[in-house]
Enzyme design. Structure first.
Site, short mmCIF file in Angstrom:
data_model
loop_
_atom_site.label_atom_id
_atom_site.label_comp_id
_atom_site.label_asym_id
_atom_site.label_seq_id
_atom_site.Cartn_x
_atom_site.Cartn_y
_atom_site.Cartn_z
N THR A 212 0.74 -1.21 0.10
CA THR A 212 -0.18 0.09 0.24
C THR A 212 0.75 1.19 -0.02
OG1 THR A 212 -1.67 1.29 1.52
CG2 THR A 212 -0.14 -0.18 2.62
N TYR B 229 -1.86 -0.02 10.03
CA TYR B 229 -2.16 -0.58 8.95
C TYR B 229 -0.75 -0.34 7.72
CZ TYR B 229 -3.94 -0.98 3.86
OH TYR B 229 -3.74 -1.53 2.64
#
Length: 343
Positions: free
Chosen positions: A117, A142
């Site tokens: 990501t 995350y």
């Protein structure tokens, strides 16, 4: 040979499975169905219900199938939830990636494509495009959980006959142009999905978090990539590894950003209907603007995006929302008929 797709019943994973089958690949899917759907997996793919962190199940899958590559999509992805439940994200995204990589190495599988990501960059993105060589300072658990997984893969590749491609996603959106799958998770936090639901009258309003960012209109700017282009990058990465390509990291984005309000206007334009927008304070963990430099994916992997148009992305997302609504209504009708037949 066969490709294992973890998280293949989810949003991006199900698109990947369809793309692999379209390309003539043999496919195995592993998914615990916590957010994915069994119906999203084509019948042509062999399905295993279970967790990617289950080492014994992985050994059985590798023993029963001639797998030569792993495409790893399984994981948790909601930034605000990662701030509230960081240990769950480190367990699901980092620890279980280590288990999967270890099992693949044990089975002699050398090719591994990892779903990462742009959140690994955090706020350290400056004013230009984000490059893979830029420093990584994740702002939330995350992003940190994904970066730690990247580090594990790097160290594993240094110690074993094991090669990987890490693809750092920017903001994935849209749906299969053929209408076979799309983002179906209830409670999903993707902006374009939420805006489409608001346009279709399935939510009272769209909440916009943060209007004081240093951007064109004060709202967050992101690089939105159509899911079909993203899975095409995975196909290219798979071919690259099978040719003997070395381990690498590549951004997946278009190099053009849109603000939240620009996305809202596009949804209204494509759908032809207005909807209510509520302005809210910033969310913890969000950044002002993140736009990709994807030249590495284009030059090394030969990636050529075909869906780089915001209105087109939104049109496919709207089409899928209508398909999904019809599907859910059909499921309810079936349930009601079964209940009526039981009396």
């Amino acid at each position: 040979m066969t490709v294992l797709v973890t998280g293949g019943a989810g949003y991006i994973g199900s698109h990947m499975v369809w793309a692999l089958l379209d390309a003539g690949e043999d496919v195995v899917v592993l998914d615990r169905l916590s957010t994915g759907f069994r119906w999203a997996v084509p019948d042509e793919a062999r399905f295993y219900l279970g967790d990617v962190g289950d080492r014994e199940l992985l050994r059985r899958i590798f023993a029963e199938n001639s797998i030569d590559a792993v495409l790893h999509f399984a994981g948790s992805i909601v930034v605000p939830q990662s701030v509230l439940h960081p240990l769950e994200y480190y367990e699901n995204n980092t620890s279980k990636t280590g288990v999967l990589a270890s099992a693949a190495i044990e089975a002699g599988i050398e090719n591994f494509v990892f779903s990462s990501t742009a959140a690994v960059y955090g706020d350290n993105v400056g004013e230009g495009l984000v490059r893979e060589s830029d420093p990584t300072y994740p702002k939330n658990p995350y992003g940190q959980s994904k970066l730690m997984s990247e580090m594990m893969l790097r160290d594993a590749a240094n110690a074993h006959p094991f090669r990987y491609v890490v693809l750092r996603y920017f903001n994935v959106a849209g749906a299969d142009p053929q209408g076979r799958t799309g983002l179906s998770t209830q409670g999903a936090t993707h902006l374009i999905k939420l805006a489409c639901e608001a346009a279709l009258g399935r939510r009272e309003a769209l909440d916009v978090y943060g209007t004081d960012y240093p951007t064109v209109d004060g709202t967050g700017v992101r690089d939105y990539i159509h899911v079909s282009d993203l899975v095409a990058a995975h196909l290219n990465a798979l071919a690259y590894l099978r040719r003997g390509g070395g381990s690498m990291i590549a951004n997946c984005g278009y190099g053009a950003g849109y603000s939240v309000l620009q996305v809202v206007e596009s949804v209204k334009r494509v759908h032809g209907q207005d909807f209510r927008v509520r302005f809210c304070p910033r969310r913890p963990g969000d950044t002002a603007a993140v736009v990709a430099d994807s030249s590495r994916a284009r030059e090394i992997l030969g990636w050529r995006p075909r869906h780089a148009n915001l209105d087109h992305i939104i049109a496919t997302a709207l089409d899928w929302e209508e398909t999904l609504q019809a599907r859910r209504q059909g499921d309810l009708t079936t349930i009601h008929r079964r209940l009526a037949a039981s009396f």
